[in-house]
Enzyme design. Sequence first.
Site, PDB file in Angstrom:
ATOM      1  N   HIS A 110       0.851  -1.192   0.000  1.00  0.00           N
ATOM      2  CA  HIS A 110       0.000   0.000   0.000  1.00  0.00           C
ATOM      3  C   HIS A 110       0.879   1.232   0.000  1.00  0.00           C
ATOM      4  O   HIS A 110       1.945   1.239   0.604  1.00  0.00           O
ATOM      5  CB  HIS A 110      -0.912   0.026   1.239  1.00  0.00           C
ATOM      6  CG  HIS A 110      -2.093   0.912   1.064  1.00  0.00           C
ATOM      7  ND1 HIS A 110      -2.036   2.261   1.292  1.00  0.00           N
ATOM      8  CD2 HIS A 110      -3.348   0.641   0.635  1.00  0.00           C
ATOM      9  CE1 HIS A 110      -3.219   2.782   1.023  1.00  0.00           C
ATOM     10  NE2 HIS A 110      -4.033   1.829   0.620  1.00  0.00           N
ATOM     11  N   ASP A 163      -7.995  -5.283  -0.869  1.00  0.00           N
ATOM     12  CA  ASP A 163      -8.384  -6.107  -2.017  1.00  0.00           C
ATOM     13  C   ASP A 163      -8.102  -7.598  -1.829  1.00  0.00           C
ATOM     14  O   ASP A 163      -8.593  -8.413  -2.597  1.00  0.00           O
ATOM     15  CB  ASP A 163      -7.643  -5.633  -3.281  1.00  0.00           C
ATOM     16  CG  ASP A 163      -8.214  -4.329  -3.822  1.00  0.00           C
ATOM     17  OD1 ASP A 163      -9.438  -4.189  -3.816  1.00  0.00           O
ATOM     18  OD2 ASP A 163      -7.430  -3.467  -4.247  1.00  0.00           O
TER      19      ASP A 163
HETATM   20  C1  ACO Z   1      -7.698  -0.339  -3.079  1.00  0.00           C
HETATM   21  C2  ACO Z   1      -6.316  -0.252  -3.410  1.00  0.00           C
HETATM   22  O1  ACO Z   1      -5.961   0.420  -4.342  1.00  0.00           O
HETATM   23  S1  ACO Z   1      -5.192  -1.094  -2.467  1.00  0.00           S
HETATM   24  C3  ACO Z   1      -3.859  -1.484  -3.566  1.00  0.00           C
HETATM   25  C4  ACO Z   1      -4.276  -2.514  -4.558  1.00  0.00           C
HETATM   26  N1  ACO Z   1      -3.171  -2.889  -5.432  1.00  0.00           N
HETATM   27  C5  ACO Z   1      -2.524  -4.069  -5.311  1.00  0.00           C
HETATM   28  O2  ACO Z   1      -2.803  -4.886  -4.458  1.00  0.00           O
HETATM   29  C6  ACO Z   1      -1.442  -4.329  -6.347  1.00  0.00           C
HETATM   30  C7  ACO Z   1      -0.178  -4.831  -5.696  1.00  0.00           C
HETATM   31  N2  ACO Z   1       0.468  -3.789  -4.934  1.00  0.00           N
HETATM   32  C8  ACO Z   1       1.192  -2.808  -5.547  1.00  0.00           C
HETATM   33  O3  ACO Z   1       1.383  -2.793  -6.773  1.00  0.00           O
HETATM   34  C9  ACO Z   1       1.786  -1.705  -4.681  1.00  0.00           C
HETATM   35  O4  ACO Z   1       2.034  -2.167  -3.384  1.00  0.00           O
HETATM   36  C10 ACO Z   1       0.904  -0.451  -4.655  1.00  0.00           C
HETATM   37  C11 ACO Z   1       0.577   0.005  -6.073  1.00  0.00           C
HETATM   38  C12 ACO Z   1      -0.391  -0.727  -3.919  1.00  0.00           C
HETATM   39  C13 ACO Z   1       1.639   0.670  -3.910  1.00  0.00           C
HETATM   40  O5  ACO Z   1       2.675   1.017  -4.720  1.00  0.00           O
HETATM   41  P1  ACO Z   1       3.886   1.986  -4.362  1.00  0.00           P
HETATM   42  O6  ACO Z   1       3.683   2.710  -3.128  1.00  0.00           O
HETATM   43  O7  ACO Z   1       4.131   2.781  -5.600  1.00  0.00           O
HETATM   44  O8  ACO Z   1       5.058   0.973  -4.148  1.00  0.00           O
HETATM   45  P2  ACO Z   1       5.968   0.352  -5.286  1.00  0.00           P
HETATM   46  O9  ACO Z   1       5.141  -0.293  -6.347  1.00  0.00           O
HETATM   47  O10 ACO Z   1       6.940   1.404  -5.737  1.00  0.00           O
HETATM   48  O11 ACO Z   1       6.679  -0.758  -4.459  1.00  0.00           O
HETATM   49  C14 ACO Z   1       7.774  -0.521  -3.549  1.00  0.00           C
HETATM   50  C15 ACO Z   1       8.580  -1.813  -3.451  1.00  0.00           C
HETATM   51  O12 ACO Z   1       7.782  -2.845  -2.880  1.00  0.00           O
HETATM   52  C16 ACO Z   1       7.574  -3.892  -3.817  1.00  0.00           C
HETATM   53  N3  ACO Z   1       6.154  -4.261  -3.796  1.00  0.00           N
HETATM   54  C17 ACO Z   1       5.115  -3.429  -3.596  1.00  0.00           C
HETATM   55  N4  ACO Z   1       3.968  -4.120  -3.658  1.00  0.00           N
HETATM   56  C18 ACO Z   1       4.320  -5.397  -3.910  1.00  0.00           C
HETATM   57  C19 ACO Z   1       3.571  -6.569  -4.083  1.00  0.00           C
HETATM   58  N5  ACO Z   1       2.237  -6.543  -4.027  1.00  0.00           N
HETATM   59  N6  ACO Z   1       4.216  -7.728  -4.305  1.00  0.00           N
HETATM   60  C20 ACO Z   1       5.569  -7.747  -4.356  1.00  0.00           C
HETATM   61  N7  ACO Z   1       6.329  -6.657  -4.211  1.00  0.00           N
HETATM   62  C21 ACO Z   1       5.702  -5.494  -3.989  1.00  0.00           C
HETATM   63  C22 ACO Z   1       7.929  -3.311  -5.181  1.00  0.00           C
HETATM   64  O13 ACO Z   1       8.312  -4.281  -6.098  1.00  0.00           O
HETATM   65  C23 ACO Z   1       9.027  -2.359  -4.811  1.00  0.00           C
HETATM   66  O14 ACO Z   1      10.194  -3.100  -4.609  1.00  0.00           O
HETATM   67  P3  ACO Z   1      11.630  -2.523  -5.057  1.00  0.00           P
HETATM   68  O15 ACO Z   1      11.793  -1.281  -4.229  1.00  0.00           O
HETATM   69  O16 ACO Z   1      12.540  -3.624  -4.722  1.00  0.00           O
HETATM   70  O17 ACO Z   1      11.508  -2.227  -6.516  1.00  0.00           O
HETATM   71  O1  OAA Z   2      -5.669   4.659  -0.741  1.00  0.00           O
HETATM   72  C1  OAA Z   2      -5.184   4.037  -1.684  1.00  0.00           C
HETATM   73  O2  OAA Z   2      -4.122   4.368  -2.269  1.00  0.00           O
HETATM   74  C2  OAA Z   2      -5.849   2.822  -2.196  1.00  0.00           C
HETATM   75  C3  OAA Z   2      -6.862   2.249  -1.276  1.00  0.00           C
HETATM   76  O3  OAA Z   2      -6.557   1.535  -0.357  1.00  0.00           O
HETATM   77  C4  OAA Z   2      -8.252   2.608  -1.498  1.00  0.00           C
HETATM   78  O4  OAA Z   2      -8.556   3.394  -2.404  1.00  0.00           O
HETATM   79  O5  OAA Z   2      -9.127   2.087  -0.766  1.00  0.00           O
END
Ligand code: ACO
Ligand code: OAA
Length: 372
Positions: free
Chosen positions: A257, A308
């Site tokens: 997150h 999620d």
């Molecule tokens: C309702 C919502 O929107 S909740 C979020 C729903 N999205 C997901 O579940 C998709 C999976 N999760 C992700 O892609 C990310 O954690 C996000 C998009 C939610 C947050 O992204 P950001 O804050 O931009 O973090 P970012 O993607 O830059 O990740 C930072 C580090 O953690 C790692 N990481 C983050 N999430 C994950 C994951 N789900 N699985 C494995 N590694 C992960 C990245 O690979 C990165 O590693 P690195 O620094 O070695 O390259």
């Molecule tokens: O806040 C965020 O970045 C994503 C999230 O968890 C939501 O929208 O519920």
Amino acid sequence: MTVTRGLEGVVATTSSISSIIDDTLTYVGYDIDDLAENASFEEVVYLLWHRELPTKAQLEELKKQLAENADIPKEIVEHFKLYPIANVHPMAALRTAVSLLALYDEEADDMTKEANYRKAIRLQAKIPTIVAAFARVRKGLEPVAPRRDLSFAANFLYMLTGQEPDAVAAEAFDKALVLHADHELNASTFTARVCVATLSDMYSGITAAIGALKGPLHGGANEAVMKMLTEIGTVDNVEPYIRGKLANKEKIMGFGHRVYRKGDPRAKHLKKMSEKLTKLVGEPHWYEMSTKIEEIVTSEKALPPNVDFYSASVYHCLGIDHDLFTPIFAISRTSGWIAHILEQYDNNRLIRPRAEYTGPGKRSYVPIDERG
Ligand SMILES: CC(=O)SCCNC(=O)CCNC(=O)[C@H](O)C(C)(C)COP(=O)(O)OP(=O)(O)OC[C@H]1O[C@@H](n2cnc3c(N)ncnc32)[C@H](O)[C@@H]1OP(=O)(O)O
Ligand SMILES: O=C([O-])CC(=O)C(=O)O
């Protein structure tokens, strides 16, 4: 220029709707744990839009308005039949249907407070009807008309299946709606605010927000989680599958997150619901697989599950098609988007950040015949 990639940590507005402080989520000051245990979705909608919990009379009035506005123009349903519906993702259909809905609302471009509130009610009331109608039409079934005597949650499940849901299903779905209603300045809410900060209309803001929620890094992750669980198939396959993905530097959907560090406070509620419902429907392996995935991802990457992750198995147990998971998120989040749109209108300033240019330096135009 200092560039903050992904605007991480940038505070772009003030808001009195929801807050995330030290991994605690509140809606207008009420802890999400408190609301998840006690409030109905309709109460939360009222809270987000008026910043106070409703009295009995106020709640009844809101319920009545939502029920009275749940019908959708027949042209929306006819439109579903114009395209190859079996190949269309329901989020794409919802995005288009909400945009189309604006064309049937004479007040779409009326920016008065009163008209905006009436549109808020219409959008919140009609979006579930659109999602349920789409889900039925693509199966060759007729849409089921909304019922005015059911709760918002029960009515959606009823419109989806044509059967009145039992109390367990209706309560679980209601709680899921409460948990997804608002979340500060997440990507789709920010999108809605950027859109309406140009003084564009509410339908445009909600259409834009649906587009942003659709992506798998945001709301689309709940469907992706179920796809992953289905691919894994058995508890024994969790370990090789997840370790393989991590070794390939692939993301595990439903984890991580942008804001939470210790964990998403909504996930524990959905985890409890997943444990209960998977047992109840005789499919405990979804929960067992999910907890095993959680164990590995938290120990290997220190990434806790987000909203999620466990919502996927919850919705599956409610008999909901997997590609409807994100539209369901949209049904709930519409309440938050609307609260933010109204807040933006109340104290508006155009949202227009800058970009640091990284392209070529200044050049002279080359006539087309002289280009190599
Ligand atoms: C309702 C919502 O929107 S909740 C979020 C729903 N999205 C997901 O579940 C998709 C999976 N999760 C992700 O892609 C990310 O954690 C996000 C998009 C939610 C947050 O992204 P950001 O804050 O931009 O973090 P970012 O993607 O830059 O990740 C930072 C580090 O953690 C790692 N990481 C983050 N999430 C994950 C994951 N789900 N699985 C494995 N590694 C992960 C990245 O690979 C990165 O590693 P690195 O620094 O070695 O390259
Ligand atoms: O806040 C965020 O970045 C994503 C999230 O968890 C939501 O929208 O519920």
